[in-house]
Design a protein around this motif. Structure first.
Motif, PDB file in Angstrom:
ATOM      1  N   ALA A 154       0.675  -1.159  -0.122  1.00  0.00           N
ATOM      2  CA  ALA A 154      -0.125  -0.089   0.188  1.00  0.00           C
ATOM      3  C   ALA A 154       1.210   1.086  -0.062  1.00  0.00           C
ATOM      4  O   ALA A 154       1.671   1.459   1.117  1.00  0.00           O
ATOM      5  CB  ALA A 154      -0.890  -0.030   1.243  1.00  0.00           C
ATOM      6  N   THR A 155       0.962   2.018  -1.218  1.00  0.00           N
ATOM      7  CA  THR A 155       1.919   2.987  -1.245  1.00  0.00           C
ATOM      8  C   THR A 155       1.350   4.384  -1.674  1.00  0.00           C
ATOM      9  O   THR A 155       0.320   4.576  -2.334  1.00  0.00           O
ATOM     10  CB  THR A 155       2.965   2.910  -2.378  1.00  0.00           C
ATOM     11  N   CYS A 156       2.129   5.282  -0.989  1.00  0.00           N
ATOM     12  CA  CYS A 156       1.689   6.622  -1.426  1.00  0.00           C
ATOM     13  C   CYS A 156       2.014   6.917  -2.898  1.00  0.00           C
ATOM     14  O   CYS A 156       3.155   6.507  -3.438  1.00  0.00           O
ATOM     15  CB  CYS A 156       2.280   7.597  -0.434  1.00  0.00           C
ATOM     16  N   PHE A 157       1.199   7.715  -3.823  1.00  0.00           N
ATOM     17  CA  PHE A 157       1.658   7.740  -5.032  1.00  0.00           C
ATOM     18  C   PHE A 157       3.063   8.544  -5.243  1.00  0.00           C
ATOM     19  O   PHE A 157       3.831   8.375  -6.278  1.00  0.00           O
ATOM     20  CB  PHE A 157       0.612   8.699  -5.623  1.00  0.00           C
ATOM     21  N   GLY A 158       3.456   9.622  -4.087  1.00  0.00           N
ATOM     22  CA  GLY A 158       4.526  10.155  -3.980  1.00  0.00           C
ATOM     23  C   GLY A 158       5.648   9.254  -3.993  1.00  0.00           C
ATOM     24  O   GLY A 158       6.909   9.827  -4.083  1.00  0.00           O
ATOM     25  N   LEU A 159       5.717   8.076  -3.449  1.00  0.00           N
ATOM     26  CA  LEU A 159       6.803   7.238  -3.443  1.00  0.00           C
ATOM     27  C   LEU A 159       6.795   5.900  -4.279  1.00  0.00           C
ATOM     28  O   LEU A 159       7.116   4.790  -3.915  1.00  0.00           O
ATOM     29  CB  LEU A 159       6.725   6.685  -1.696  1.00  0.00           C
ATOM     30  N   CYS A 187       0.211   8.817   4.314  1.00  0.00           N
ATOM     31  CA  CYS A 187      -0.005  10.052   4.871  1.00  0.00           C
ATOM     32  C   CYS A 187      -0.560   9.715   6.272  1.00  0.00           C
ATOM     33  O   CYS A 187      -1.183   8.736   6.522  1.00  0.00           O
ATOM     34  CB  CYS A 187      -0.878  11.141   4.343  1.00  0.00           C
ATOM     35  N   LEU A 188      -0.062  10.596   7.340  1.00  0.00           N
ATOM     36  CA  LEU A 188      -0.731  10.518   8.616  1.00  0.00           C
ATOM     37  C   LEU A 188      -2.285  10.555   8.680  1.00  0.00           C
ATOM     38  O   LEU A 188      -2.766  11.493   7.938  1.00  0.00           O
ATOM     39  CB  LEU A 188      -0.086  11.599   9.530  1.00  0.00           C
ATOM     40  N   GLY A 189      -2.851   9.592   9.109  1.00  0.00           N
ATOM     41  CA  GLY A 189      -4.352   9.623   8.947  1.00  0.00           C
ATOM     42  C   GLY A 189      -5.014   8.640   7.900  1.00  0.00           C
ATOM     43  O   GLY A 189      -5.605   7.707   8.218  1.00  0.00           O
ATOM     44  N   HIS A 190      -4.364   8.571   6.728  1.00  0.00           N
ATOM     45  CA  HIS A 190      -4.536   7.627   5.832  1.00  0.00           C
ATOM     46  C   HIS A 190      -3.995   6.282   6.231  1.00  0.00           C
ATOM     47  O   HIS A 190      -4.555   5.086   5.997  1.00  0.00           O
ATOM     48  CB  HIS A 190      -3.984   7.846   4.545  1.00  0.00           C
ATOM     49  N   ASP A 191      -2.701   6.197   6.831  1.00  0.00           N
ATOM     50  CA  ASP A 191      -2.152   5.016   7.563  1.00  0.00           C
ATOM     51  C   ASP A 191      -3.433   4.411   8.351  1.00  0.00           C
ATOM     52  O   ASP A 191      -3.605   3.443   8.567  1.00  0.00           O
ATOM     53  CB  ASP A 191      -0.765   5.061   8.182  1.00  0.00           C
ATOM     54  N   VAL A 192      -3.980   5.421   9.506  1.00  0.00           N
ATOM     55  CA  VAL A 192      -4.887   4.777  10.374  1.00  0.00           C
ATOM     56  C   VAL A 192      -5.964   4.287   9.719  1.00  0.00           C
ATOM     57  O   VAL A 192      -6.457   3.259  10.079  1.00  0.00           O
ATOM     58  CB  VAL A 192      -5.246   6.202  11.305  1.00  0.00           C
ATOM     59  N   LEU A 193      -6.488   4.879   8.612  1.00  0.00           N
ATOM     60  CA  LEU A 193      -7.884   4.429   7.976  1.00  0.00           C
ATOM     61  C   LEU A 193      -7.302   2.761   7.320  1.00  0.00           C
ATOM     62  O   LEU A 193      -7.972   1.938   7.378  1.00  0.00           O
ATOM     63  CB  LEU A 193      -8.198   5.340   6.935  1.00  0.00           C
ATOM     64  N   PHE A 194      -6.215   2.780   6.793  1.00  0.00           N
ATOM     65  CA  PHE A 194      -5.742   1.611   6.018  1.00  0.00           C
ATOM     66  C   PHE A 194      -5.891   0.594   7.143  1.00  0.00           C
ATOM     67  O   PHE A 194      -6.402  -0.405   6.783  1.00  0.00           O
ATOM     68  CB  PHE A 194      -4.385   1.987   5.605  1.00  0.00           C
ATOM     69  N   ASP A 241       7.528  11.422   6.022  1.00  0.00           N
ATOM     70  CA  ASP A 241       8.339  12.644   6.820  1.00  0.00           C
ATOM     71  C   ASP A 241       8.727  13.378   5.873  1.00  0.00           C
ATOM     72  O   ASP A 241       9.998  13.292   5.237  1.00  0.00           O
ATOM     73  CB  ASP A 241       9.196  12.246   7.859  1.00  0.00           C
ATOM     74  N   ARG A 242       7.786  14.246   5.344  1.00  0.00           N
ATOM     75  CA  ARG A 242       8.304  15.083   4.036  1.00  0.00           C
ATOM     76  C   ARG A 242       9.549  16.038   4.458  1.00  0.00           C
ATOM     77  O   ARG A 242      10.311  16.176   3.680  1.00  0.00           O
ATOM     78  CB  ARG A 242       7.479  16.220   3.685  1.00  0.00           C
ATOM     79  N   ALA A 243       9.921  16.384   5.508  1.00  0.00           N
ATOM     80  CA  ALA A 243      11.155  17.279   6.082  1.00  0.00           C
ATOM     81  C   ALA A 243      12.506  16.473   6.162  1.00  0.00           C
ATOM     82  O   ALA A 243      13.411  16.979   5.841  1.00  0.00           O
ATOM     83  CB  ALA A 243      10.919  18.166   7.269  1.00  0.00           C
ATOM     84  N   LEU A 244      12.329  15.354   6.512  1.00  0.00           N
ATOM     85  CA  LEU A 244      13.543  14.473   6.953  1.00  0.00           C
ATOM     86  C   LEU A 244      13.693  13.256   6.070  1.00  0.00           C
ATOM     87  O   LEU A 244      14.509  12.245   6.572  1.00  0.00           O
ATOM     88  CB  LEU A 244      13.391  13.997   8.530  1.00  0.00           C
ATOM     89  N   GLY A 245      13.287  13.229   4.769  1.00  0.00           N
ATOM     90  CA  GLY A 245      13.569  12.197   3.780  1.00  0.00           C
ATOM     91  C   GLY A 245      12.782  10.723   4.601  1.00  0.00           C
ATOM     92  O   GLY A 245      13.511   9.611   4.161  1.00  0.00           O
ATOM     93  N   VAL A 263      12.360   9.508  12.843  1.00  0.00           N
ATOM     94  CA  VAL A 263      13.397   9.476  14.193  1.00  0.00           C
ATOM     95  C   VAL A 263      14.376  10.761  14.114  1.00  0.00           C
ATOM     96  O   VAL A 263      14.810  11.082  15.305  1.00  0.00           O
ATOM     97  CB  VAL A 263      13.865   8.211  14.432  1.00  0.00           C
ATOM     98  N   ALA A 264      14.889  10.855  13.149  1.00  0.00           N
ATOM     99  CA  ALA A 264      15.768  12.263  13.010  1.00  0.00           C
ATOM    100  C   ALA A 264      15.219  13.503  13.835  1.00  0.00           C
ATOM    101  O   ALA A 264      16.103  13.965  14.622  1.00  0.00           O
ATOM    102  CB  ALA A 264      16.094  12.515  11.585  1.00  0.00           C
ATOM    103  N   ALA A 265      14.135  13.691  13.881  1.00  0.00           N
ATOM    104  CA  ALA A 265      13.550  14.725  14.388  1.00  0.00           C
ATOM    105  C   ALA A 265      13.689  14.601  15.651  1.00  0.00           C
ATOM    106  O   ALA A 265      13.881  15.567  16.661  1.00  0.00           O
ATOM    107  CB  ALA A 265      11.851  14.902  14.408  1.00  0.00           C
ATOM    108  N   LEU A 266      13.645  13.231  16.447  1.00  0.00           N
ATOM    109  CA  LEU A 266      14.034  13.159  18.003  1.00  0.00           C
ATOM    110  C   LEU A 266      15.370  13.500  18.250  1.00  0.00           C
ATOM    111  O   LEU A 266      15.756  14.243  19.194  1.00  0.00           O
ATOM    112  CB  LEU A 266      13.539  11.845  18.303  1.00  0.00           C
ATOM    113  N   TYR A 267      16.266  13.010  17.277  1.00  0.00           N
ATOM    114  CA  TYR A 267      17.798  13.179  17.650  1.00  0.00           C
ATOM    115  C   TYR A 267      17.934  14.853  17.462  1.00  0.00           C
ATOM    116  O   TYR A 267      18.824  15.407  18.183  1.00  0.00           O
ATOM    117  CB  TYR A 267      18.703  12.528  16.629  1.00  0.00           C
ATOM    118  N   LEU A 268      17.466  15.495  16.450  1.00  0.00           N
ATOM    119  CA  LEU A 268      17.700  16.827  16.075  1.00  0.00           C
ATOM    120  C   LEU A 268      17.129  17.734  17.434  1.00  0.00           C
ATOM    121  O   LEU A 268      17.250  18.812  17.443  1.00  0.00           O
ATOM    122  CB  LEU A 268      17.073  17.166  15.144  1.00  0.00           C
TER     123      LEU A 268
END
Length: 213
Positions: free
Chosen positions: A97-102, A166-173, A188-192, A196-201
Motif C-alpha cells: 500500500a503505497t503513497c503515489f509520491g513514493l 500520509c498520517l491519518g491515511h495509514d490509520v484508515l488503512f 516525513d516530508r522534511a526528513l527524507g 526519528v531524526a526529529a527526535l535526535y535533532l
C-alpha cells in the motif's frame, strides 16, 4: 501527588528488564497498576493466531542474533526482516500500500520481493479516482486508503507493507485491512522519511522548535 498515569519513558528503575521483584517502582508503573491485565493479555498471547506471530518473531530474531556468518549478524535491513518473517510464516502473497509520491521506492520494493519469489500486489493511494467533493472535502485529488485496504483484502494478500501513507491515511488503512500489516516507510516530508531524526535533532537544531513556545 505523583502522577499515576503510565510513564514508562520516565522510569529510572527498569525492574521489567532485570526482573528484580524487590525493586520499588514508581506509582506510574503499569505493571503495578494493572495486574489483572497481565493475566488477561497472557491468555490473548496464547491464542493460535497470536502465537504464530510470536514464534515467527522468535525464529527471525534467532536467525539475526545467531547468524553463523559473523559479518551478517545485526546487518539485516527492515526489508530483509519482512521477507524472513514472511518466509517463516509461509506467506507467499504480499501487498504493498503505497503513497503515489513514493511510487519509485515502492517499485523497487516490489522488484526485490518478486526477485525473492514472492507474489506482489501493489495499490496506490490514488486508486479509485474519487472526486474529493464527493466526500465533502476540498482539494484537487483524493487519497483512498480504505480502497487500498479493500483491494488487498479482495486479492487475499497474507502480509501488507505500508510505504509512506500520509498520517491519518495509514490509520484508515490499518482499520480496514484484513491481513497483517507492517510499515516499511513512515512519511516525513522534511526528513527524507526518517521521522526519528526529529527526535535526535530535538537535542540540537530543533530544540527551539519543539521545546520553546
Amino acid at each position: 501527588m505523583e502522577n499515576k498515569a503510565p510513564q514508562c519513558v520516565k522510569c529510572t528503575v527498569f525492574r521489567c528488564v532485570g526482573r528484580e521483584k524487590d525493586k520499588k517502582v514508581p506509582l506510574s508503573c503499569p505493571t503495578e497498576q494493572y495486574p489483572e491485565l497481565i493475566k488477561e493479555t497472557l491468555e490473548k498471547h496464547k491464542l493460535p493466531e497470536n502465537m504464530a506471530i510470536h514464534l515467527a518473531w522468535r525464529q527471525m530474531m534467532d536467525n539475526l542474533y545467531y547468524n553463523e556468518k559473523g559479518r551478517e549478524k545485526w546487518s539485516w535491513t527492515r526489508v530483509d526482516e519482512i521477507m524472513e518473517y514472511a518466509r517463516i510464516r509461509g506467506m507467499k502473497k504480499l501487498g504493498i500500500a503505497t503513497c503515489f509520491g513514493l511510487m519509485a521506492e515502492a517499485r523497487l520494493l516490489s522488484d526485490i520481493l518478486e526477485r525473492n519469489e514472492f507474489e506482489v500486489v501493489s495499490v496506490s493511494c490514488l486508486c479509485g479516482e474519487v472526486n474529493p467533493e464527493d466526500v465533502g472535502i476540498g482539494g484537487t485529488f483524493f487519497c483512498n486508503p480504505i480502497m487500498q485496504a479493500e483491494v488487498l483484502n479482495q486479492e487475499g494478500t497474507e502480509l501488507n507493507i505500508m510505504v509512506g501513507l500520509c498520517l491519518g491515511h495509514d490509520v484508515l488503512f490499518l482499520r480496514y485491512a484484513s491481513a497483517e500489516t507492517t510499515p516499511l516507510v513512515i512519511k516525513d516530508r522534511a526528513l527524507g522519511h526518517n521521522p526519528v531524526a526529529a527526535l535526535y535533532l530535538s537535542e540540537g537544531p530543533f530544540g527551539r522548535r519543539f521545546f520553546e513556545k
